[in-house]
Design an enzyme around this catalytic site. Structure first.
Site, PDB file in Angstrom:
ATOM      1  N   LYS A 213      -1.146   7.740   4.647  1.00 21.25           N
ATOM      2  CA  LYS A 213      -2.123   6.872   3.998  1.00 21.25           C
ATOM      3  C   LYS A 213      -3.494   7.528   4.116  1.00 21.25           C
ATOM      4  O   LYS A 213      -4.001   7.750   5.220  1.00 21.25           O
ATOM      5  CB  LYS A 213      -2.135   5.492   4.655  1.00 21.25           C
ATOM      6  N   LYS A 267       0.327   6.839   0.158  1.00 16.81           N
ATOM      7  CA  LYS A 267      -0.669   5.955  -0.443  1.00 16.81           C
ATOM      8  C   LYS A 267      -2.035   6.627  -0.390  1.00 16.81           C
ATOM      9  O   LYS A 267      -2.414   7.120   0.677  1.00 16.81           O
ATOM     10  CB  LYS A 267      -0.707   4.627   0.322  1.00 16.81           C
ATOM     11  N   TYR A 332       1.208  -3.149  -9.079  1.00 10.94           N
ATOM     12  CA  TYR A 332       0.801  -4.423  -9.659  1.00 10.94           C
ATOM     13  C   TYR A 332       1.302  -4.554 -11.094  1.00 10.94           C
ATOM     14  O   TYR A 332       1.274  -5.652 -11.658  1.00 10.94           O
ATOM     15  CB  TYR A 332      -0.725  -4.551  -9.596  1.00 10.94           C
TER      16      TYR A 332
END
Length: 345
Positions: A213, A267, A332
């Site tokens: 990340k 990410k 999303y």
């Protein structure tokens, strides 16, 4: 029956290989497609908010709402209908519930736990992924516990944070979480969480580690959605990774797998396709990408301005993750992409 005119032999190239033959028609392109995106590849992140029958738009993420638990249950039903295998939760915690130690993370009645219980009652077949980090709950906005000097310098406490994260993970597992997803980037947290889960009998609860990340500018809309952006003291570069580093990602992934991670995540997604590819090639473990809020918002903003075709850009971005080696994507766009995939059947 009319036939297409044959090319003039005088202008014909002497080619034994013509790659365009495999692109000549839709059916031919489908036959030779190297990677395929299906609904099985999608995890749908949802933002939670207190109250009932509430849907509060996230200004920086067009089409995304914060949802009360009852509305999240409704969307869970939509996920099941669209054949999306799993959803993930991220809570907007009211400021009055935040403190220095993120105590609301350990409340068995917090929004994430409420959502887990409510959705498992209605849709037990749907996978539930829960985020483990303290930033939605801390008044300072960091993923971990802090020590602040007299001069205002903030230091993130690793080992004390790991103990708190294991406690948070147990709270979520008791509520029905199927996959614990630690996103904090503290050293040793995967091993501690695995040990805590196993000690309490949660042997089948999986861990999807945010293994690589990065400290990224692409998280901005997400932090607004959680309400943590304005509270953040300093930045997160002492625990999130430097965007300049690639080899470091492999070391992080290896450590998380050795500590008991069942799946690993990179990410953000699109700016780090090279990392996804390296991780998959090196370890062969289930590897996921998070198409983060900034990636989503850029596509949506450009589409709303008429600069790109939003649906085509969405699908192209998702297949890029598959091409890079990702087994699945947190996005999303999940319900919108699933609708498009269903229409294409």
């Amino acid at each position: 029956m009319r036939h297409a005119p044959r090319p003039d032999p005088a202008h014909r190239l002497d080619l034994s290989q013509r790659p365009r033959r495999n692109r000549k028609a839709e059916w031919a392109r489908r036959l030779v497609a190297e990677h395929v995106l299906t609904t099985n590849d999608l995890i749908w992140p949802l933002f939670l908010i207190d109250g009932e029958k509430r849907r509060v738009p996230v200004a920086a993420m067009p089409g995304v709402d914060r949802l009360s638990v009852d509305e999240a249950v409704r969307e869970a039903g939509r996920a099941v209908a669209l054949d999306i295998p799993a959803i993930a939760f991220f809570p907007y915690t009211e400021p009055k519930l935040k403190d220095e130690r993120g105590s609301e993370a350990f409340n068995d009645g917090n929004l994430v736990c409420q959502a887990c219980r409510a959705i498992k009652r209605e849709f037990p077949q749907l996978g539930l992924v829960t985020d483990v980090a303290l930033d939605p709950y801390t008044s300072h906005g960091h993923d971990g516990l802090i020590s602040e000097s007299a001069t205002g310098e903030v230091r993130i406490l690793n080992d004390e944070t790991v103990e708190a994260l294991a406690r948070q993970a147990l709270n979520q597992a008791r509520a029905g979480a199927d996959v614990i997803a630690p996103s904090d980037m503290m050293d040793g947290r995967v091993g501690a969480i695995r040990a805590a889960l196993d000690a309490e009998g949660f042997l089948d609860v999986q861990i999807m580690a945010y293994a690589a990340k990065y400290a990224s500018a692409f998280y901005g809309p997400f932090r607004d959605a959680l309400g943590s952006a304005s509270a953040l003291k300093g930045d997160k570069r002492t625990y999130q990774m430097d965007p300049a580093n690639s080899d470091e990602a492999l070391r992080e992934v290896e450590l998380d797998l050795d500590e008991g991670a069942d799946m690993v995540m990179v990410k953000p997604g699109m700016p780090y396709l090279d990392i996804i590819r390296r991780v998959k090639d090196e370890f062969g473990a289930p590897t996921f990408a998070y198409q983060v809020s900034g990636e989503y918002s850029m596509i949506m903003a450009a589409a709303q301005n008429g600069w790109i075709d939003g649906d085509k850009a969405m699908m192209e971005s998702l297949i890029a993750f598959k091409r890079a080696g990702a087994d699945g994507v947190l996005t999303y766009f999940a319900p919108r992409a699933a609708e498009r995939l269903r229409r294409a059947r």
